[in-house]
Motif scaffolding. Sequence first.
Motif, PDB file in Angstrom:
ATOM      1  N   LYS A  67       0.853  -1.187   0.000  1.00 27.66           N
ATOM      2  CA  LYS A  67       0.000   0.000   0.000  1.00 27.66           C
ATOM      3  C   LYS A  67       0.885   1.232   0.000  1.00 27.66           C
ATOM      4  O   LYS A  67       1.916   1.261   0.689  1.00 27.66           O
ATOM      5  CB  LYS A  67      -0.891  -0.003   1.239  1.00 27.66           C
ATOM      6  CG  LYS A  67      -1.939  -1.104   1.183  1.00 27.66           C
ATOM      7  CD  LYS A  67      -2.676  -1.208   2.494  1.00 27.66           C
ATOM      8  CE  LYS A  67      -3.665  -2.371   2.446  1.00 27.66           C
ATOM      9  NZ  LYS A  67      -4.231  -2.665   3.757  1.00 27.66           N
ATOM     10  N   GLY A  69      -0.415   4.571   0.328  1.00 27.02           N
ATOM     11  CA  GLY A  69      -1.026   5.761   0.914  1.00 27.02           C
ATOM     12  C   GLY A  69      -2.391   6.043   0.301  1.00 27.02           C
ATOM     13  O   GLY A  69      -2.854   5.316  -0.577  1.00 27.02           O
ATOM     14  N   PHE A  70      -3.026   7.104   0.784  1.00 26.38           N
ATOM     15  CA  PHE A  70      -4.378   7.425   0.326  1.00 26.38           C
ATOM     16  C   PHE A  70      -4.315   8.221  -0.975  1.00 26.38           C
ATOM     17  O   PHE A  70      -3.317   8.902  -1.234  1.00 26.38           O
ATOM     18  CB  PHE A  70      -5.115   8.213   1.411  1.00 26.38           C
ATOM     19  CG  PHE A  70      -5.361   7.388   2.632  1.00 26.38           C
ATOM     20  CD1 PHE A  70      -6.468   6.535   2.695  1.00 26.38           C
ATOM     21  CD2 PHE A  70      -4.478   7.424   3.708  1.00 26.38           C
ATOM     22  CE1 PHE A  70      -6.682   5.756   3.821  1.00 26.38           C
ATOM     23  CE2 PHE A  70      -4.696   6.639   4.831  1.00 26.38           C
ATOM     24  CZ  PHE A  70      -5.806   5.798   4.890  1.00 26.38           C
ATOM     25  N   ASN A  72      -5.494  10.904  -1.813  1.00 22.24           N
ATOM     26  CA  ASN A  72      -5.272  12.346  -1.671  1.00 22.24           C
ATOM     27  C   ASN A  72      -3.834  12.692  -1.287  1.00 22.24           C
ATOM     28  O   ASN A  72      -3.470  13.862  -1.228  1.00 22.24           O
ATOM     29  CB  ASN A  72      -6.242  12.925  -0.645  1.00 22.24           C
ATOM     30  CG  ASN A  72      -7.642  13.013  -1.228  1.00 22.24           C
ATOM     31  OD1 ASN A  72      -7.796  13.021  -2.465  1.00 22.24           O
ATOM     32  ND2 ASN A  72      -8.648  13.055  -0.373  1.00 22.24           N
ATOM     33  N   ASP A  73      -3.032  11.657  -0.997  1.00 23.17           N
ATOM     34  CA  ASP A  73      -1.612  11.923  -0.745  1.00 23.17           C
ATOM     35  C   ASP A  73      -0.886  12.311  -2.027  1.00 23.17           C
ATOM     36  O   ASP A  73       0.237  12.802  -1.988  1.00 23.17           O
ATOM     37  CB  ASP A  73      -0.918  10.678  -0.166  1.00 23.17           C
ATOM     38  CG  ASP A  73      -1.455  10.350   1.211  1.00 23.17           C
ATOM     39  OD1 ASP A  73      -2.117  11.228   1.783  1.00 23.17           O
ATOM     40  OD2 ASP A  73      -1.213   9.228   1.686  1.00 23.17           O
ATOM     41  N   LEU A 158      -7.909   0.102  -5.145  1.00 22.79           N
ATOM     42  CA  LEU A 158      -8.175   0.714  -3.850  1.00 22.79           C
ATOM     43  C   LEU A 158      -8.374  -0.405  -2.829  1.00 22.79           C
ATOM     44  O   LEU A 158      -9.219  -1.282  -3.009  1.00 22.79           O
ATOM     45  CB  LEU A 158      -9.442   1.566  -3.966  1.00 22.79           C
ATOM     46  CG  LEU A 158      -9.449   2.893  -3.204  1.00 22.79           C
ATOM     47  CD1 LEU A 158      -8.212   3.711  -3.482  1.00 22.79           C
ATOM     48  CD2 LEU A 158     -10.708   3.679  -3.537  1.00 22.79           C
ATOM     49  N   ASP A 161      -9.209  -0.435   3.194  1.00 21.11           N
ATOM     50  CA  ASP A 161      -9.079   0.695   4.106  1.00 21.11           C
ATOM     51  C   ASP A 161      -8.960   2.027   3.362  1.00 21.11           C
ATOM     52  O   ASP A 161      -8.663   3.048   3.984  1.00 21.11           O
ATOM     53  CB  ASP A 161      -7.866   0.491   5.021  1.00 21.11           C
ATOM     54  CG  ASP A 161      -6.574   0.327   4.246  1.00 21.11           C
ATOM     55  OD1 ASP A 161      -6.646   0.329   3.002  1.00 21.11           O
ATOM     56  OD2 ASP A 161      -5.509   0.200   4.867  1.00 21.11           O
ATOM     57  N   GLY A 162      -9.169   2.007   2.081  1.00 19.74           N
ATOM     58  CA  GLY A 162      -9.154   3.249   1.317  1.00 19.74           C
ATOM     59  C   GLY A 162      -7.793   3.668   0.812  1.00 19.74           C
ATOM     60  O   GLY A 162      -7.664   4.713   0.191  1.00 19.74           O
ATOM     61  N   GLN A 163      -6.761   2.844   1.073  1.00 20.79           N
ATOM     62  CA  GLN A 163      -5.437   3.182   0.561  1.00 20.79           C
ATOM     63  C   GLN A 163      -5.255   2.665  -0.866  1.00 20.79           C
ATOM     64  O   GLN A 163      -5.961   1.763  -1.312  1.00 20.79           O
ATOM     65  CB  GLN A 163      -4.360   2.559   1.462  1.00 20.79           C
ATOM     66  CG  GLN A 163      -4.259   3.212   2.814  1.00 20.79           C
ATOM     67  CD  GLN A 163      -2.900   2.944   3.449  1.00 20.79           C
ATOM     68  OE1 GLN A 163      -1.875   3.286   2.883  1.00 20.79           O
ATOM     69  NE2 GLN A 163      -2.911   2.340   4.622  1.00 20.79           N
ATOM     70  N   VAL A 164      -4.291   3.244  -1.538  1.00 19.54           N
ATOM     71  CA  VAL A 164      -3.963   2.789  -2.893  1.00 19.54           C
ATOM     72  C   VAL A 164      -3.050   1.579  -2.767  1.00 19.54           C
ATOM     73  O   VAL A 164      -2.023   1.642  -2.096  1.00 19.54           O
ATOM     74  CB  VAL A 164      -3.259   3.896  -3.692  1.00 19.54           C
ATOM     75  CG1 VAL A 164      -2.902   3.387  -5.083  1.00 19.54           C
ATOM     76  CG2 VAL A 164      -4.141   5.125  -3.781  1.00 19.54           C
ATOM     77  N   GLN A 165      -3.451   0.487  -3.408  1.00 19.56           N
ATOM     78  CA  GLN A 165      -2.648  -0.727  -3.334  1.00 19.56           C
ATOM     79  C   GLN A 165      -2.059  -1.048  -4.699  1.00 19.56           C
ATOM     80  O   GLN A 165      -2.759  -1.061  -5.707  1.00 19.56           O
ATOM     81  CB  GLN A 165      -3.515  -1.884  -2.849  1.00 19.56           C
ATOM     82  CG  GLN A 165      -2.708  -3.151  -2.652  1.00 19.56           C
ATOM     83  CD  GLN A 165      -3.449  -4.164  -1.810  1.00 19.56           C
ATOM     84  OE1 GLN A 165      -4.278  -3.817  -0.984  1.00 19.56           O
ATOM     85  NE2 GLN A 165      -3.156  -5.420  -2.019  1.00 19.56           N
TER      86      GLN A 165
END
Lengths: 188, 358
Positions: A67, A69-70, A72-73, A158, A161-165
């Motif tokens: 992962k 990060g989100f 929006n990072d 995604l 947990d909403g993070q980019v994988q």
Amino acid sequence: MDIKEELKPPQDSVVVEDSYHMVTRRGFVSWLTVGWGAFAGATAIMGAAFQRFLFPNVLREPPQEFKIGFPNDFLEGVVDLRMQDKYGIWVVRGFDPATSQTGIYVLSVICTHLGCTPTWLESEAKFKCPCHGSGFYKTGINFEGPAPRPLERFRVVLAEDGQVQVDKGKKFQYEKGEWTQPEAFLKV
Amino acid sequence: MEALRHTINAFATPTTIYLSSVALFAIAMWKMEIVVKPLVMIPVVIVTVLGTIFALTDDHFFKLVTLPDNIPITIMLATVGYFTWYALKKGVENDKRLSENRPLIEQEQDRRVMTWPNLVYIEFICLIAITVFLIFWSIGFQAPLEEPANPTVTPNPAKAPWYFLGLQEMLVYFDPWLAGVVFPGLIVVGLMALPYIDPNPKGNGYYSFKDRRLVIGYYLFGFLIQWVLLIVLGTFMRGPGWSFFGPFQEWDPHKVEALTNINLSELLWVKLLNIGLPKNILLREGVGIVVVLGYLVALPPLLAKTIFKKLYQELSFIRFQIMCFLFLAMLSLPIKMILRWTINLKYIVAIPEFFFNI
């Protein structure tokens, strides 16, 4: 002609008296065969022993799925170089002209010509390879130098947990028409 | 001074340097008996030395030339130049003697000696001298060691060892499997095959030029133009991003060159016919495949009837085919270079789907 004559030994000099120490042609070839056979055998055994090194006890491989990060990072329109050293990827967020979508895509940092790592030149908006001068647009499409095909993209989804994988085990190649597949691109 | 530097920088492009070198080479091959004369060579050497001194006043060039990695190239240039001139001068001298029915240099002053001890002693002394030289060299110049290798960081520019820079330059124009595997293999195998391809006994054991002009030219073109010149270009003129820089130009990683390259198939289907690339790979690359096959298969019989007519009669059929193949393979590099410089052609056959590009 005369050179050949010179090379011939005088006839009377070929006199062999000590037959015990004399090596016959046949005997010489036999010993030669034994010698080479032993050498080949030893080499083969050593080569076989080296096979063990192909299967190490511990394999330190970085995880292929991770992962980063989100969504929006990652800033709109920016080529994110933060993951280059750790994972060997560039993350780009924004409009992608190659697939006409807006979102996040993940590029491999390996040049498709000979495998060097290109440099991102912000002011020229291109990746430029230091080895043979291949150039790639922000999308990964090759346009200058010898690189025969665009940079590869990795599977990006995604996570729960909403993070980019990102999954480096699955790659998408433009020339095979794979960039339009659903997981080659993350719509945000 | 500054104006002269700008002029030289402006002149220094791969196209001009390569083509003017080929032109000089052709003139030398054509009028060798004049070119090797001291009256011609001494001014050439003086101009070269003065030019080098002028160039060394430039900070950038000075730094480049005095880099420990690059000093061997300067030494190589001097020695290659000297020995090439020496051999050709002797060859021209022998040609003159042959035409006047006088004995050859080698016949007149018979300098043959025994291998043992004469040759072996000299070799042994050379071995010691070179060892001493290398010891002092390694004390005097530090190895350019850097931080531990990191697969995600490639130094810019990333350069091969100096003797491989010709191969690296070749990689700019060809796919890795060709420029990195097939062509180096052909160079090695081709050089080994030379004595078997060429049965002509002329020039065996004595210097000669006129009798062997074609073969000497063939070899020297491969060595001087395709190998030494490309090493020089790769060392002194390729900078960050493998961009091309003049000898007095600062290496700017942001240099922008118009290098948008296209394949032959794109040129044909998109630019000329304007209908887009066909889906079928064979149809898409058909023209390129025909061009490459025509170059390798149809050209040798044509050459046998025209410029290589005499050679075709001297060599047997198979020898001629092998010679032609090696010759065409060698010429493919300048052809590819010129096509890249003029019409930005990337690949004649481009099948990236199967890693097959020519």
